[in-house]
Design a protein around this motif. Structure first.
Motif, mmCIF file in Angstrom:
data_model
loop_
_atom_site.group_PDB
_atom_site.id
_atom_site.type_symbol
_atom_site.label_atom_id
_atom_site.label_comp_id
_atom_site.label_asym_id
_atom_site.label_seq_id
_atom_site.Cartn_x
_atom_site.Cartn_y
_atom_site.Cartn_z
ATOM 1 N N LEU A 79 0.819 -1.212 0.000
ATOM 2 C CA LEU A 79 0.000 0.000 0.000
ATOM 3 C C LEU A 79 0.852 1.261 0.000
ATOM 4 O O LEU A 79 0.514 2.250 -0.660
ATOM 5 N N ILE A 80 1.963 1.246 0.715
ATOM 6 C CA ILE A 80 2.788 2.445 0.808
ATOM 7 C C ILE A 80 3.880 2.476 -0.260
ATOM 8 O O ILE A 80 4.781 3.311 -0.210
ATOM 9 N N GLY A 81 3.801 1.557 -1.235
ATOM 10 C CA GLY A 81 4.686 1.636 -2.381
ATOM 11 C C GLY A 81 5.967 0.835 -2.274
ATOM 12 O O GLY A 81 6.933 1.139 -2.970
ATOM 13 N N MET A 82 5.999 -0.181 -1.435
ATOM 14 C CA MET A 82 7.165 -1.064 -1.311
ATOM 15 C C MET A 82 8.458 -0.274 -1.091
ATOM 16 O O MET A 82 9.488 -0.509 -1.717
ATOM 17 N N ARG A 83 8.406 0.692 -0.179
ATOM 18 C CA ARG A 83 9.611 1.439 0.151
ATOM 19 C C ARG A 83 10.653 0.496 0.736
ATOM 20 O O ARG A 83 10.321 -0.428 1.476
ATOM 21 N N VAL A 84 11.909 0.761 0.416
ATOM 22 C CA VAL A 84 12.983 -0.143 0.854
ATOM 23 C C VAL A 84 12.993 -0.278 2.373
ATOM 24 O O VAL A 84 13.155 -1.366 2.919
ATOM 25 N N SER A 85 12.810 0.846 3.081
ATOM 26 C CA SER A 85 12.833 0.798 4.547
ATOM 27 C C SER A 85 11.691 -0.045 5.092
ATOM 28 O O SER A 85 11.859 -0.782 6.068
ATOM 29 N N SER A 86 10.502 0.044 4.461
ATOM 30 C CA SER A 86 9.357 -0.745 4.937
ATOM 31 C C SER A 86 9.536 -2.223 4.603
ATOM 32 O O SER A 86 9.202 -3.095 5.407
ATOM 33 N N VAL A 87 10.064 -2.516 3.403
ATOM 34 C CA VAL A 87 10.313 -3.915 3.020
ATOM 35 C C VAL A 87 11.327 -4.541 3.966
ATOM 36 O O VAL A 87 11.180 -5.694 4.397
ATOM 37 N N ARG A 88 12.351 -3.753 4.317
ATOM 38 C CA ARG A 88 13.368 -4.235 5.252
ATOM 39 C C ARG A 88 12.735 -4.577 6.597
ATOM 40 O O ARG A 88 13.033 -5.623 7.195
ATOM 41 N N ALA A 89 11.846 -3.717 7.070
ATOM 42 C CA ALA A 89 11.187 -3.967 8.355
ATOM 43 C C ALA A 89 10.280 -5.189 8.279
ATOM 44 O O ALA A 89 10.218 -5.993 9.216
ATOM 45 N N VAL A 90 9.575 -5.346 7.148
ATOM 46 C CA VAL A 90 8.687 -6.510 6.972
ATOM 47 C C VAL A 90 9.502 -7.802 6.983
ATOM 48 O O VAL A 90 9.105 -8.802 7.590
ATOM 49 N N ILE A 91 10.654 -7.800 6.333
ATOM 50 C CA ILE A 91 11.504 -8.993 6.312
ATOM 51 C C ILE A 91 12.001 -9.321 7.715
ATOM 52 O O ILE A 91 11.980 -10.481 8.150
ATOM 53 N N MET A 92 12.436 -8.294 8.457
ATOM 54 C CA MET A 92 12.940 -8.522 9.818
ATOM 55 C C MET A 92 11.851 -9.123 10.701
ATOM 56 O O MET A 92 12.067 -10.109 11.411
ATOM 57 N N ILE A 93 10.666 -8.516 10.658
ATOM 58 C CA ILE A 93 9.559 -9.009 11.491
ATOM 59 C C ILE A 93 9.066 -10.350 10.967
ATOM 60 O O ILE A 93 8.729 -11.257 11.739
ATOM 61 N N GLY A 94 9.048 -10.491 9.609
ATOM 62 C CA GLY A 94 8.572 -11.734 9.002
ATOM 63 C C GLY A 94 9.412 -12.934 9.374
ATOM 64 O O GLY A 94 8.881 -14.022 9.643
ATOM 65 N N ARG A 127 20.125 -14.241 16.038
ATOM 66 C CA ARG A 127 20.190 -15.078 14.847
ATOM 67 C C ARG A 127 19.109 -14.656 13.846
ATOM 68 O O ARG A 127 19.345 -14.576 12.642
ATOM 69 N N THR A 128 17.916 -14.378 14.367
ATOM 70 C CA THR A 128 16.820 -13.915 13.512
ATOM 71 C C THR A 128 17.194 -12.627 12.798
ATOM 72 O O THR A 128 16.917 -12.446 11.609
ATOM 73 N N MET A 129 17.843 -11.719 13.515
ATOM 74 C CA MET A 129 18.253 -10.447 12.917
ATOM 75 C C MET A 129 19.244 -10.673 11.779
ATOM 76 O O MET A 129 19.133 -10.068 10.703
ATOM 77 N N PHE A 130 20.225 -11.566 11.987
ATOM 78 C CA PHE A 130 21.232 -11.807 10.952
ATOM 79 C C PHE A 130 20.633 -12.524 9.743
ATOM 80 O O PHE A 130 21.032 -12.263 8.603
ATOM 81 N N VAL A 131 19.676 -13.403 9.963
ATOM 82 C CA VAL A 131 18.987 -14.054 8.840
ATOM 83 C C VAL A 131 18.223 -13.007 8.027
ATOM 84 O O VAL A 131 18.255 -13.009 6.787
ATOM 85 N N ALA A 132 17.540 -12.107 8.716
ATOM 86 C CA ALA A 132 16.804 -11.037 8.031
ATOM 87 C C ALA A 132 17.761 -10.158 7.223
ATOM 88 O O ALA A 132 17.469 -9.802 6.073
ATOM 89 N N ALA A 133 18.910 -9.825 7.818
ATOM 90 C CA ALA A 133 19.894 -8.999 7.113
ATOM 91 C C ALA A 133 20.403 -9.716 5.865
ATOM 92 O O ALA A 133 20.566 -9.100 4.801
ATOM 93 N N PHE A 134 20.624 -11.028 5.975
ATOM 94 C CA PHE A 134 21.105 -11.815 4.839
ATOM 95 C C PHE A 134 20.076 -11.821 3.708
ATOM 96 O O PHE A 134 20.424 -11.642 2.534
ATOM 97 N N ILE A 135 18.803 -11.994 4.054
ATOM 98 C CA ILE A 135 17.737 -12.002 3.037
ATOM 99 C C ILE A 135 17.636 -10.642 2.352
ATOM 100 O O ILE A 135 17.497 -10.546 1.129
ATOM 101 N N ILE A 136 17.718 -9.579 3.148
ATOM 102 C CA ILE A 136 17.639 -8.220 2.590
ATOM 103 C C ILE A 136 18.781 -7.972 1.620
ATOM 104 O O ILE A 136 18.594 -7.405 0.534
#
Length: 666
Positions: free
Chosen positions: A160-175, A191-200
């Protein structure tokens, strides 16, 4: 949109310490740029869109946004829109500056804090709703169902907010965190944080050097790593206080103080962790931002952001209720804004500062992490060693510019403009012009280009500023530089110019302004002689040609070598200077008016007879400067040509009786 334009690769300002604009664009998936001069050349083809999913998402966003702007009654509706959809451009400049000065500008960006607040809101709302059904409670794991609903909503909201990089990053971290719960994986928050960073980084590789990526993960790391340590220490301390004779009850006032103190301490630790990143990228420090954030963020996270989401839903279902809720939220935002102004006036202490070196950053982090493990003997030595080395590095770099026998002139790359920094042998310095773009541009060349170069060289103040003439490409950047680098003298020509920006500049820095005249047209600085020509130009300036003709011309002489800075004068002024009998002979000529064919006449070049010529012009500029006529004229006289649009910053160094030139791009 359809328009006719020229596609080109973006390019950075080629100076030490410059903001990496190309990498910033790459982090957003942008690898080429184009542009046009007049907006009338744009043709909108919005009606040709196929009505797919993104069309309806865009339509929904516009509908809610139009509701906010039509039903909101104050300027705070812009903040409501920014907090919902990231439309921060509509917020007025003063509000932006207030959030920046107080270290709370992250509130206006759709990032981790917003997504975290919305996630908690949806999660608890889902649990509350699902528990109302006894059948669902007995048949399903409503905790996992609530997490799944939260994840689905976050993905939809990011669309809805246009897939902003900052929002996508937050969604991946929480996801990643939610998926570990849904699949019953052992939970390790780090470990969850580093996995999220790797995916991003798999999706956006350029994010590794993106400032927002570094700030986000540094802040999250600080929370995950230090929260338990702080919580344990405060728990032990407050429990000990409560167990004393006069505090038998654990739930006394002093015990309850643990939570606000813990929040403040965690805020301080987060700011300590992200401090080097902010200093390196923004050269800005706010010593009181942890306290201000601890006061202001709860207002936004507990009330304003959740209520914004309620406004979004109600605007689609019950517009009257949504309007009422919107007005309440605007009042709360107004109160928070007044609180922020009060904190900025009476509590906030912030300032711009020099760029730290990588060695200092490494030593700083070594000191911080050693202090948290200070009870172990080996970390005591590490903390002491890091503290001593860090203090020695800072002290050495803060001794000031080393005095030596050389004079250095830096012709900065400020795109289609001009700015020249001179370092004298005695440690004093001078800046001739500050660059700048057209009056309509919000980009501050003085702040984002020239100041970045000065801070990289660890220069905190300028002794002298020379404003050759008040055209934006020379003059506009001086506002920031004169305000934040505390010059002793600002030299300008005495002329009558009815221009708001020029008058505002003169009035703002009146105590430092020195009009060039016969008494101060020549001075000695560190063994170098500085002379002003064309200072006696008279008459009211009514057009661009007259403003250029009023420009101060500067001659710099040191060690028997001479450099002539001609600003934007034309052939008429050149002939006037020759006619007045000035000695224009020089070794290096700063070519007038960015290489325009209306300057640098054959007669003038013969009088100057330089060995080197420097041209300050913008890469791929709209005016097609420098002119081929001037380039041929210089080449025919066997003059070595240096250009900022191709070589970046040009450095001329006079040592002894030799002059040596080098470029930023080798």
């Amino acid at each position: 949109l359809v328009f006719r334009g020229k596609i080109s690769r973006p390019r950075n300002f080629l100076n030490p310490g410059a903001f990496d604009y190309v990498r910033y664009l790459n982090s957003k998936g942008i690898y080429a740029t184009s542009g046009i001069y007049r907006d009338k050349k744009i043709i909108s083809i919005e009606n040709w869109y196929k009505k797919g999913a993104f069309y309806y998402i865009h339509k929904l966003r516009r509908r809610v946004n139009d509701f906010i702007y039509s039903r909101g009654f104050s300027v705070n509706k812009h903040i409501v829109s920014a907090l919902l959809f990231g439309n921060s451009r509509q917020i007025n400049r003063y509000a932006h500056e207030l959030f920046l000065k107080t270290g709370t500008s992250h509130i206006l960006a759709i990032s981790g804090m917003h997504m975290g607040v919305i996630s908690l809101f949806i999660y608890f709302l889902s649990i509350f709703t699902l528990r109302m059904s006894e059948r669902l409670t007995l048949r399903f794991n409503i905790i996992k169902m609530s997490y799944l609903i939260t994840l689905i909503f976050l993905i939809l909201y990011s669309l809805l907010i246009g897939m902003r990089v900052s929002s996508v990053r937050a969604v991946i971290m929480i996801g990643v965190y939610i998926l570990s719960i849904l699949f019953d994986r052992a939970q390790s928050t780090l470990r969850t944080m580093f996995v999220a960073a790797f995916i991003i980084l798999l999706i956006y590789p350029a994010s590794l050097f993106d400032v927002s990526f570094m700030l986000s993960f540094s802040a999250v790391f600080a929370i995950l790593y230090f929260y338990q340590k702080l919580n344990l220490r405060f728990e032990n301390y407050f429990s000990g206080q409560a167990d004393k004779n006069y505090f038998k009850n654990r739930f006394t006032l002093i015990s309850l103080l643990k939570y606000p103190v813990l929040v403040l301490a965690l805020s301080i630790v987060i700011n300590l962790i992200i401090l080097p990143i902010i200093l390196y990228n923004f050269n800005y420090i706010s010593l009181t931002s942890p306290l201000i954030n601890a006061i202001v963020i709860p207002i936004y996270s507990i009330f304003i952001i959740p209520v914004n989401f309620i406004i979004f839903v109600l605007s689609l279902l019950a517009p009257a209720a949504a309007a009422f809720t919107l007005h309440i939220n605007e009042y709360v935002i107004h109160i928070s804004y007044l609180l922020l102004k009060y904190l900025d006036k009476y509590v906030n202490y912030s300032a711009y500062t020099v760029t730290p070196s990588m060695i200092e950053i490494i030593l700083y982090y070594g000191l911080i992490f050693s202090l948290f493990a200070f009870r172990r003997n080996r970390y005591k030595f590490t903390a002491f060693a890091c503290a001593v080395l860090l203090a020695a590095s800072v002290f050495y770099n803060e001794l000031g510019v080393e005095k030596h026998m050389a004079l250095t002139v830096n012709f900065l790359d400020v795109s289609q403009g001009e700015s020249i920094y001179i370092q004298f042998p005695n440690g004093e310095n001078m800046l001739i012009d500050g660059g700048g773009f057209r009056n309509s541009s919000s980009f501050d060349t003085g702040k984002d280009v020239v100041a970045k170069f000065l801070w990289k060289k660890r220069i905190r103040r300028l002794n002298y500023i020379v404003s050759t003439h008040p055209h934006p490409d020379h003059f506009k950047g001086l506002f920031f530089l004169a305000e934040h680098f505390d010059p002793d003298d600002i030299f300008i020509g005495r002329y009558d110019y009815d221009n708001k920006a020029y008058k505002r500049f003169v009035n703002k820095f009146l105590d430092s302004v020195r009009y060039v005249n016969a008494t101060n047209q020549s001075m000695m600085i560190g063994g170098a002689i500085v002379k002003f020509f064309n200072y006696d130009y008279t008459g009211q300036l009514t057009n661009n040609k007259e403003v250029n003709r009023s420009a101060l011309v500067v001659m710099l002489e040191y060690g028997g070598r001479r450099i002539l800075f001609t600003s934007d004068i034309d052939t008429a002024v050149e002939d006037r200077l020759i006619g007045q009998g000035f000695d224009l002979k020089c070794d290096l000529l700063k070519v007038a008016h960015h290489g325009s064919k209306y300057s640098s006449s054959e007669r003038f070049l013969q009088a100057a007879d330089p060995d080197y010529a420097v041209i300050s012009a913008g890469y791929n500029n709209y005016f097609n400067l420098p002119s081929d006529v001037i380039l041929d004229r210089l080449t025919d006289r066997s003059i070595s040509i240096y250009r900022t649009d191709s070589g970046g910053m040009i450095t001329a160094r006079i040592a002894g009786k030799r002059i040596k030139l080098s470029t930023f791009i080798k």
